[in-house]
Design a protein around this motif. Sequence first.
Motif: not given
Lengths: 551, 551
Positions: B187-190, B196-197, B520, B523-526, B530-532
Amino acid sequence: MTFIDLRDRYGITQLAINTDEQQELSRQTRELGREFVIQVVGTVKERSSKNMKIPTGEIEIILSQLTILNKSALPPFTIEDETDGGEELRMKYRYLDLRRNPVRRNLELRHRMGIEIRNYMNDRGFLDVETPVLIKSTPEGARDFVVPSRVHAGQFYALPQSPQVFKQLLMVAGYDRYFQIVKCFRDEDLRADRQPEFTQIDCEMAFVDRDDVLATFEGLTKHLFKVIRQVEMTEAFPRLSYADAMELYGSDKPDIRFGMTFKVLTELVQGKGFKVFDEAEYIGGICAEGMADYSRKDLDKLTDFVRRPQVGAQGLVYVKYNEDGSFKSSVDKFFDAEQLKVWADSMGAKPGDLLLILAGNKKKTLNALSELRLEMGNRMGLRDKNVFAPLWVVDFPLLEWEEESQRFYAMHHPFTSPVKDDLELLNSDPAKVRADAYDLVINGVELGGGSIRIHNDGLQKRMFEVLGFTDEEAQEQFGFLMNAFKYGAPPHGGIAFGFDRWASLMAGLDSIRDVIAFPKNNAARDVMIDSPSPIHLNQLDELNLKLNIKE
Amino acid sequence: MTFIDLRDRYGITQLAINTDEQQELSRQTRELGREFVIQVVGTVKERSSKNMKIPTGEIEIILSQLTILNKSALPPFTIEDETDGGEELRMKYRYLDLRRNPVRRNLELRHRMGIEIRNYMNDRGFLDVETPVLIKSTPEGARDFVVPSRVHAGQFYALPQSPQVFKQLLMVAGYDRYFQIVKCFRDEDLRADRQPEFTQIDCEMAFVDRDDVLATFEGLTKHLFKVIRQVEMTEAFPRLSYADAMELYGSDKPDIRFGMTFKVLTELVQGKGFKVFDEAEYIGGICAEGMADYSRKDLDKLTDFVRRPQVGAQGLVYVKYNEDGSFKSSVDKFFDAEQLKVWADSMGAKPGDLLLILAGNKKKTLNALSELRLEMGNRMGLRDKNVFAPLWVVDFPLLEWEEESQRFYAMHHPFTSPVKDDLELLNSDPAKVRADAYDLVINGVELGGGSIRIHNDGLQKRMFEVLGFTDEEAQEQFGFLMNAFKYGAPPHGGIAFGFDRWASLMAGLDSIRDVIAFPKNNAARDVMIDSPSPIHLNQLDELNLKLNIKE
């Protein structure tokens, strides 16, 4: 001579020291204790007294040099095939438990299975594609584990219960053969032999129907049993409909290593004044071959067995068809020998057989009879762990009605296609719709299951309606999937196997825990690392969360 | 004739219909649109006009039957090698983006790498052992993703940043060779190109020293490049100490496809009245061969480049060593030709070369010079994506001092063993202790890193002390590991490779995102699923949590 057993991953080798001639080495060996880590130099010699039971039993090493690399405290349990350590202790010191041969052999078997599966699938054009672990929570199915996002306050990822949706999207993407050996997660209520994380062999194919999928994975199954267990499965796997499985075995995962299938007696035995029968919805029995000489004591134990809550029968009716042709039953008051002979004939019994009969509510009685059959199978030695009887169970119901919420649930999952012939019923009588779904069952263990999927956005939408989703809910949860179906989705289907379960079956074990290197206990806790555990308050704060523990 | 391009995973096949003779088929083909899914029957014929660029270009299929299996709406971007779809759009419709050849080829390459790695490791006795995903949060290292436990109120699992501790426990357990291709989480800074994985090729060996590990994985690397890219790496990989890498390249992951190493000029150029030099801690330069005719404009652009914040130099000094032996520099006011000749000689320059010199604080200048060197490498075409230059960087510092918290941090992780010769320094001068650690760098990309580990409970305890852990903290977080070391732990070491990065390097890509099926965004977004996303309140409640969002 002094002898030392040196153990490594590959076995035990005997080290020998001539105590008189090698005084310095002798002194050093006296410092050694169990589980010490040593490095030695020496000469390999043929042993005088050979141990033919182990691969290295014909040789020994005459030492010339010995170095202690690390000492060991006395382990909390003996590191032998049969250990004195209890479950909890062995889990706490799992790194010591893993040193034991049986555990090591299980993990080696699992490793070999993995290698074989991947090469088999690769040879047949299946692509290994990794799907994401941080996905999205959906209310359908079992409970998700969730992962709070720090960056997106108040939002969560979920851990996948399976890569179902992603593998279907891969089919839409034109990757016509996919597989993955992948960790999955379910936050289920605790139960024996459940693990919150487990491993799935996940597969999907495009442009296929049911028979293509079954043929492919029958091939994989045969290959694995052959190379891992040297078991040749030459015959095609039998197939049984869900309906027949329930009628004949009272279970959707019957153990067909033995017969003893159910015979329905309802019409035959009612109306003779025996209240238990007359008031029953269903009366059925099994014929235990050659067991007519079962003792009173054994029969009493069997009656106790069927009355257990998890079996749930009220009582057991037995009929002994003695070798001399006479009958002895627990219902002699109500039925004479002539009538019992009719029962026996209708059940295909011969002199010397024992009939075991249960009566009551149909669903409960089928289940109890299933348990009774398995118990008799055990008692009669019909469930040999080295015999493997594969079976495809097909044509499952698509939907299950839940009284409490007054709605249908998908028996497999909402992406399962109905059998083509039953499509019309989806509107008129949804409960009757069969799913184009299948399970692979071996020895009563459900190794895997899958289905042909819906690949049409209209049908998928209809399915969500039947399951009581509003349009908005369906769109919010699975909009991306229904949208994907709009852009040229091929027909597709697949299957997923429980890797842990399969490894455990192949290893002849009763629990999946023994094929997992670092399992969690029945309370979903890792007692070795002590997890789960509290986290720092600033971690919670960063995640925009507060504990809210009810007393 | 009407022609249809039929695309599947394996390529494109031309379908042909005789428009006059096959009127019904012709009518059907007029219904077809881009991305429709069809099933055809026909006869394979040799083509009259062949397309030798594609494997199926010599044949076509004369259709006799056509079935539309599924229609397609018009895709939001063109599904071609070069697409008109922007990043965000392609990520939202990733299942369509995955249909494009370049993306598919990346995933196929990744698949082949996985198969090759596993078989290579298996052939060498490495056991594939799955380690848990639900583990325990530790404050050391990057931030953990955590998973709230429903059953154990107020407690959390954490997702592994690597299976480090578990693979070490497997060594303690006697599994002397382990590997796993495994998902890890941070969970690092973007930051650009962070996921993230991510996936790690994780390996560990017992009874080894550094050279054993390097030899083993040099073998794996050579094998992979050979079978995947047909690149023969015949030479032993060069090794460079961290100290030398910093002095010569200003980086611990130097790209050695080209030379242009740093020359120190500090003593040579100071004391001549040029303030920028005289006040500098460090003055160093590189020699760009044959670039003396670089234009004013190019040099201005280069000066702009070194002044960028991420490069961080104040300015650039250049010296043109012209073909005719004359000099032209940006410091002609302070240095005459004779002096510049001395510089050029000390830097090994020849007529026609261009010297580029930076001055300032040593650490910053080394870093800026490194960026400048890479930029010149790009401009001079010295960084060919089809040339692969492997390098082991060794002897990293064990510890880094952090001013803010006034404590040492482990440069790799707290389990890394000091180099044996430096053990004494751990008490007297910890900052000087070298770690027995190594990184594999190819073309300036850190593909993997590892170390020989501590296997002695006393040394491990001492290490935690140096890192500022109290006894209690060390015990709470890593007690099980130090305890394990008490029961006969062998010497061991290992390495972990970034699988995504390796695949991306092999595929000739700049981003790891292109070798991940469902990545992702930054911004660590899928954005596809639409996750998280928010979860239901009752889910939070079950987890004994409340949102605590700060405005």
